[in-house]
Design an enzyme around this catalytic site. Structure first.
Site, PDB file in Angstrom:
ATOM      1  N   GLY A 103     -20.360  31.855 -18.687  1.00 22.26           N
ATOM      2  CA  GLY A 103     -20.972  31.116 -19.804  1.00 22.26           C
ATOM      3  C   GLY A 103     -21.526  29.766 -19.417  1.00 22.26           C
ATOM      4  O   GLY A 103     -21.960  28.992 -20.270  1.00 22.26           O
ATOM      5  N   ARG A 123     -55.181  41.704  13.332  1.00 25.45           N
ATOM      6  CA  ARG A 123     -55.671  42.805  12.487  1.00 25.45           C
ATOM      7  C   ARG A 123     -57.198  42.751  12.349  1.00 25.45           C
ATOM      8  O   ARG A 123     -57.751  41.726  11.942  1.00 25.45           O
ATOM      9  CB  ARG A 123     -55.017  42.684  11.097  1.00 25.45           C
ATOM     10  CG  ARG A 123     -55.576  43.594  10.051  1.00 25.45           C
ATOM     11  CD  ARG A 123     -55.072  44.993  10.197  1.00 25.45           C
ATOM     12  NE  ARG A 123     -55.548  45.836   9.122  1.00 25.45           N
ATOM     13  CZ  ARG A 123     -55.571  47.160   9.177  1.00 25.45           C
ATOM     14  NH1 ARG A 123     -55.117  47.786  10.260  1.00 25.45           N
ATOM     15  NH2 ARG A 123     -56.019  47.864   8.161  1.00 25.45           N
ATOM     16  N   GLU A 131     -20.065  29.818 -13.988  1.00 25.05           N
ATOM     17  CA  GLU A 131     -19.201  30.753 -14.731  1.00 25.05           C
ATOM     18  C   GLU A 131     -20.077  31.663 -15.581  1.00 25.05           C
ATOM     19  O   GLU A 131     -21.261  31.368 -15.773  1.00 25.05           O
ATOM     20  CB  GLU A 131     -18.240  29.957 -15.634  1.00 25.05           C
ATOM     21  CG  GLU A 131     -17.295  29.073 -14.839  1.00 25.05           C
ATOM     22  CD  GLU A 131     -16.329  28.304 -15.733  1.00 25.05           C
ATOM     23  OE1 GLU A 131     -16.386  28.475 -16.974  1.00 25.05           O
ATOM     24  OE2 GLU A 131     -15.517  27.550 -15.166  1.00 25.05           O
ATOM     25  N   GLU A 190     -28.553  26.455  -7.191  1.00 23.89           N
ATOM     26  CA  GLU A 190     -28.459  24.988  -7.022  1.00 23.89           C
ATOM     27  C   GLU A 190     -29.402  24.286  -8.006  1.00 23.89           C
ATOM     28  O   GLU A 190     -30.015  23.281  -7.676  1.00 23.89           O
ATOM     29  CB  GLU A 190     -28.786  24.577  -5.581  1.00 23.89           C
ATOM     30  CG  GLU A 190     -27.841  25.159  -4.557  1.00 23.89           C
ATOM     31  CD  GLU A 190     -26.754  24.197  -4.093  1.00 23.89           C
ATOM     32  OE1 GLU A 190     -26.880  22.982  -4.324  1.00 23.89           O
ATOM     33  OE2 GLU A 190     -25.779  24.686  -3.496  1.00 23.89           O
ATOM     34  N   LEU A 208     -18.696  26.830  -8.837  1.00 23.41           N
ATOM     35  CA  LEU A 208     -18.988  26.051 -10.033  1.00 23.41           C
ATOM     36  C   LEU A 208     -19.390  26.976 -11.196  1.00 23.41           C
ATOM     37  O   LEU A 208     -18.791  26.935 -12.267  1.00 23.41           O
ATOM     38  CB  LEU A 208     -20.134  25.056  -9.712  1.00 23.41           C
ATOM     39  CG  LEU A 208     -20.706  24.242 -10.868  1.00 23.41           C
ATOM     40  CD1 LEU A 208     -19.650  23.305 -11.448  1.00 23.41           C
ATOM     41  CD2 LEU A 208     -21.900  23.399 -10.394  1.00 23.41           C
ATOM     42  N   THR A 252     -32.049  25.684 -11.284  1.00 23.62           N
ATOM     43  CA  THR A 252     -33.338  26.402 -11.342  1.00 23.62           C
ATOM     44  C   THR A 252     -34.492  25.384 -11.303  1.00 23.62           C
ATOM     45  O   THR A 252     -34.274  24.175 -11.462  1.00 23.62           O
ATOM     46  CB  THR A 252     -33.444  27.196 -12.663  1.00 23.62           C
ATOM     47  OG1 THR A 252     -33.417  26.251 -13.749  1.00 23.62           O
ATOM     48  CG2 THR A 252     -32.314  28.196 -12.828  1.00 23.62           C
ATOM     49  N   GLY A 263     -51.744  42.830   3.619  1.00 24.67           N
ATOM     50  CA  GLY A 263     -52.265  43.975   2.878  1.00 24.67           C
ATOM     51  C   GLY A 263     -51.141  44.952   2.556  1.00 24.67           C
ATOM     52  O   GLY A 263     -50.008  44.538   2.269  1.00 24.67           O
ATOM     53  N   SER A 289     -26.851  26.949 -15.783  1.00 26.16           N
ATOM     54  CA  SER A 289     -27.610  25.694 -15.775  1.00 26.16           C
ATOM     55  C   SER A 289     -26.814  24.580 -16.451  1.00 26.16           C
ATOM     56  O   SER A 289     -26.822  23.432 -16.016  1.00 26.16           O
ATOM     57  CB  SER A 289     -28.947  25.881 -16.509  1.00 26.16           C
ATOM     58  OG  SER A 289     -29.733  26.843 -15.852  1.00 26.16           O
TER      59      SER A 289
HETATM   60  C1  LIG Z   1     -27.362  35.006  -5.145  1.00 22.42           C
HETATM   61  C2  LIG Z   1     -26.752  33.861  -5.920  1.00 22.42           C
HETATM   62  C3  LIG Z   1     -25.866  33.008  -5.297  1.00 22.42           C
HETATM   63  C4  LIG Z   1     -25.246  31.982  -6.020  1.00 22.42           C
HETATM   64  N1  LIG Z   1     -24.284  31.208  -5.402  1.00 22.42           N
HETATM   65  C5  LIG Z   1     -23.573  30.334  -6.156  1.00 22.42           C
HETATM   66  C6  LIG Z   1     -22.447  29.648  -5.589  1.00 22.42           C
HETATM   67  O1  LIG Z   1     -22.138  29.790  -4.403  1.00 22.42           O
HETATM   68  N2  LIG Z   1     -21.724  28.807  -6.373  1.00 22.42           N
HETATM   69  C7  LIG Z   1     -22.030  28.602  -7.682  1.00 22.42           C
HETATM   70  O2  LIG Z   1     -21.330  27.831  -8.331  1.00 22.42           O
HETATM   71  N3  LIG Z   1     -23.089  29.238  -8.259  1.00 22.42           N
HETATM   72  C8  LIG Z   1     -23.858  30.105  -7.532  1.00 22.42           C
HETATM   73  N4  LIG Z   1     -24.906  30.780  -8.097  1.00 22.42           N
HETATM   74  C9  LIG Z   1     -25.207  30.556  -9.510  1.00 22.42           C
HETATM   75  C10 LIG Z   1     -26.523  29.803  -9.734  1.00 22.42           C
HETATM   76  O3  LIG Z   1     -26.386  28.448  -9.368  1.00 22.42           O
HETATM   77  C11 LIG Z   1     -26.893  30.014 -11.213  1.00 22.42           C
HETATM   78  O4  LIG Z   1     -27.275  31.387 -11.340  1.00 22.42           O
HETATM   79  C12 LIG Z   1     -28.030  29.102 -11.654  1.00 22.42           C
HETATM   80  O5  LIG Z   1     -27.585  27.759 -11.725  1.00 22.42           O
HETATM   81  C13 LIG Z   1     -28.597  29.500 -13.012  1.00 22.42           C
HETATM   82  O6  LIG Z   1     -27.585  29.705 -13.948  1.00 22.42           O
HETATM   83  P1  LIG Z   1     -27.596  31.065 -14.805  1.00 22.42           P
HETATM   84  O7  LIG Z   1     -27.747  32.188 -13.858  1.00 22.42           O
HETATM   85  O8  LIG Z   1     -26.418  31.050 -15.704  1.00 22.42           O
HETATM   86  O9  LIG Z   1     -28.940  30.990 -15.647  1.00 22.42           O
HETATM   87  P2  LIG Z   1     -29.121  30.264 -17.055  1.00 22.42           P
HETATM   88  O10 LIG Z   1     -28.559  28.896 -17.000  1.00 22.42           O
HETATM   89  O11 LIG Z   1     -28.668  31.164 -18.136  1.00 22.42           O
HETATM   90  O12 LIG Z   1     -30.718  30.142 -17.113  1.00 22.42           O
HETATM   91  C14 LIG Z   1     -31.573  31.207 -17.504  1.00 22.42           C
HETATM   92  C15 LIG Z   1     -32.991  30.644 -17.653  1.00 22.42           C
HETATM   93  O13 LIG Z   1     -32.999  29.606 -18.670  1.00 22.42           O
HETATM   94  C16 LIG Z   1     -33.532  28.415 -18.123  1.00 22.42           C
HETATM   95  N5  LIG Z   1     -32.860  27.261 -18.727  1.00 22.42           N
HETATM   96  C17 LIG Z   1     -31.521  27.050 -18.871  1.00 22.42           C
HETATM   97  N6  LIG Z   1     -31.291  25.862 -19.431  1.00 22.42           N
HETATM   98  C18 LIG Z   1     -32.510  25.279 -19.625  1.00 22.42           C
HETATM   99  C19 LIG Z   1     -32.949  24.041 -20.159  1.00 22.42           C
HETATM  100  N7  LIG Z   1     -32.084  23.123 -20.596  1.00 22.42           N
HETATM  101  N8  LIG Z   1     -34.281  23.794 -20.217  1.00 22.42           N
HETATM  102  C20 LIG Z   1     -35.163  24.704 -19.761  1.00 22.42           C
HETATM  103  N9  LIG Z   1     -34.821  25.900 -19.240  1.00 22.42           N
HETATM  104  C21 LIG Z   1     -33.513  26.173 -19.169  1.00 22.42           C
HETATM  105  C22 LIG Z   1     -33.258  28.509 -16.621  1.00 22.42           C
HETATM  106  O14 LIG Z   1     -34.136  27.659 -15.869  1.00 22.42           O
HETATM  107  C23 LIG Z   1     -33.518  29.981 -16.379  1.00 22.42           C
HETATM  108  O15 LIG Z   1     -34.899  30.192 -16.251  1.00 22.42           O
HETATM  109  C24 LIG Z   1     -25.571  31.784  -7.385  1.00 22.42           C
HETATM  110  C25 LIG Z   1     -26.512  32.642  -7.999  1.00 22.42           C
HETATM  111  C26 LIG Z   1     -27.079  33.664  -7.292  1.00 22.42           C
HETATM  112  C27 LIG Z   1     -28.058  34.580  -7.997  1.00 22.42           C
END
Ligand SMILES: Cc1cc2nc3c(=O)[nH]c(=O)nc-3n(C[C@H](O)[C@H](O)[C@H](O)COP(=O)(O)OP(=O)(O)OC[C@H]3O[C@@H](n4cnc5c(N)ncnc54)[C@H](O)[C@@H]3O)c2cc1C
Length: 352
Positions: A93, A238, A91, A333, A89, A335, A309, A96
């Site tokens: 860009g 411990r 990308e 899944e 899912l 944040t 510790g 979230s």
């Molecule tokens: C190890 C790993 C495995 C993963 N596996 C998968 C997978 O199998 N399939 C898949 O599709 N994805 C996968 N992901 C992606 C993951 O679901 C996303 O990284 C996650 O949803 C966050 O998106 P982002 O990294 O773009 O962060 P961003 O969306 O850029 O968020 C950055 C920060 O901004 C905050 N934020 C963003 N929007 C808002 C808002 N509206 N209000 C308040 N705060 C906000 C977020 O909470 C976060 O703290 C994986 C990620 C990792 C690290």
């Protein structure tokens, strides 16, 4: 919902034994090599752990959500790698804001039949290097900007036009690999459109996310159980100031707070799972579970390091690894912030 207590207990017993006798002894090797030994993957497959909720008619175990949650609570009591299936899912860009995906799937027809041409890049896709199939979310109607233009597909990972980026170097969860998946004019048969109707993909993804959130919350409960049991054993063994550190009330407070929060998360997970099994609304509860359990396991791991510790900071002890591993649960899944938004928005909807 538990359909047959006796059969479930047998399954839970064999999973418990498998975790204790096979997975826990392999944890260090997996962390060091960043690979799950193929023999273990094979044993997991034989136990049915890759098809927990796939109907029995298709070779899965056909578990209900509550049964699945109970299995995950057992399985979670080891390194959390490889427990999550491949679902594409996110990308570059669109994290979230997952309705903002830009990967396109444009329908066409030629001598080989109806198909979609897929173009775009998916990021951080778990298990992509090993996957045989991807569940892919792509935009079939680029004119529609939001969720309604998105469709879901099953894509053979060997299809021409798919390439993988280099493996991401992650903070923890060694043995589970993520990377970019790049689609360049990848041809997907029209029959692989899930549900057979365009524009339903995002809603399908959201349904899977509810289930996935309860699933991950159950894993968090399992990992927290393991961390707390290791921390308790250490605290009892411990000795400092001539007595076990478990006798110190400040250490007891850390143990008691962890046990209390763990109990709360476990009750939440089982309740949300039962709601799903009973066909009741459960989107809010799934987000509450994911938010609370993932934050809870972070606090339990932090206290685990504190109880050990200096040893808690040293790689020879599993605690340091768990501390890093569990950090991911608050990120993927959805944040913690996204769970808060989902919960609050649902609450507001209920009163308006
Ligand atoms: C190890 C790993 C495995 C993963 N596996 C998968 C997978 O199998 N399939 C898949 O599709 N994805 C996968 N992901 C992606 C993951 O679901 C996303 O990284 C996650 O949803 C966050 O998106 P982002 O990294 O773009 O962060 P961003 O969306 O850029 O968020 C950055 C920060 O901004 C905050 N934020 C963003 N929007 C808002 C808002 N509206 N209000 C308040 N705060 C906000 C977020 O909470 C976060 O703290 C994986 C990620 C990792 C690290």
């Amino acid at each position: 919902m538990i359909r047959d207590r006796e059969t479930l207990d047998l399954l839970l017993d064999s999973v418990r034994r498998f975790v204790r006798e096979v997975l826990v002894p392999a944890e260090h090797e997996v962390a060091e090599t960043d690979e799950i030994p193929p023999a273990i993957v094979q044993q997991m497959r034989a136990l049915g752990l890759f098809g927990l909720t796939i109907p029995e008619a298709y070779g899965g175990l056909g578990l209900t959500m509550e049964e699945e949650a109970r299995v995950m609570i057992e399985l979670g009591q080891t390194s959390p790698a490889e427990l999550i299936a491949s679902f594409a899912l996110t990308e570059p860009g669109a994290g979230s804001d997952s309705a903002a995906i830009r990967t396109s799937a444009i329908r066409g027809h030629d001598a080989q039949g109806d198909h979609y041409l897929v173009n775009g890049t998916k990021r951080f896709i778990t298990n992509a290097p090993q996957a045989g199939l991807f569940t892919l979310m792509a935009r079939t109607d680029p004119a529609k900007k939001g969720a309604s233009g998105i469709s879901a597909f099953i894509v053979d990972a060997k299809s021409p036009g798919i390439s993988l980026g280099k493996r991401d170097r992650k903070m923890g969860q060694k043995g589970a690999h993520t990377c970019d998946v790049i689609f360049d004019n990848c041809r997907v048969p029209a029959a692989n459109l899930i549900g057979g109707v365009e524009g339903k993909g995002f809603y399908t993804a959201m349904k899977v996310l509810d289930k996935g959130r309860i699933h991950i919350a159950a894993v968090c409960v399992g990992v927290a159980k393991r961390i707390l049991s290791d921390a308790l054993r250490y605290a009892v063994e411990r000795q400092q100031f001539g007595q076990p550190i478990a006798e110190f009330q400040l250490v007891q407070a850390m143990l008691a707070d962890s046990r209390t929060e763990l109990y709360a998360a476990e009750c939440m997970v089982l309740d949300a799972a039962r709601r799903r099994d009973d066909g009741l609304p459960h989107a809010t509860e799934a987000s509450c579970c994911k938010l609370f359990a993932s934050e809870m396991v972070g606090r339990v791991a932090d206290r685990g390091v504190q109880i050990l510790g200096g040893s808690g900071y040293i790689a020879e002890h599993a605690m340091e690894r768990f501390y890093r591993d569990v950090r991911l649960f608050r990120l993927y899944e959805g944040t913690s912030q996204i769970q808060q938004l989902v919960i609050a928005r649902n609450m507001i909807k209920e009163v308006s």
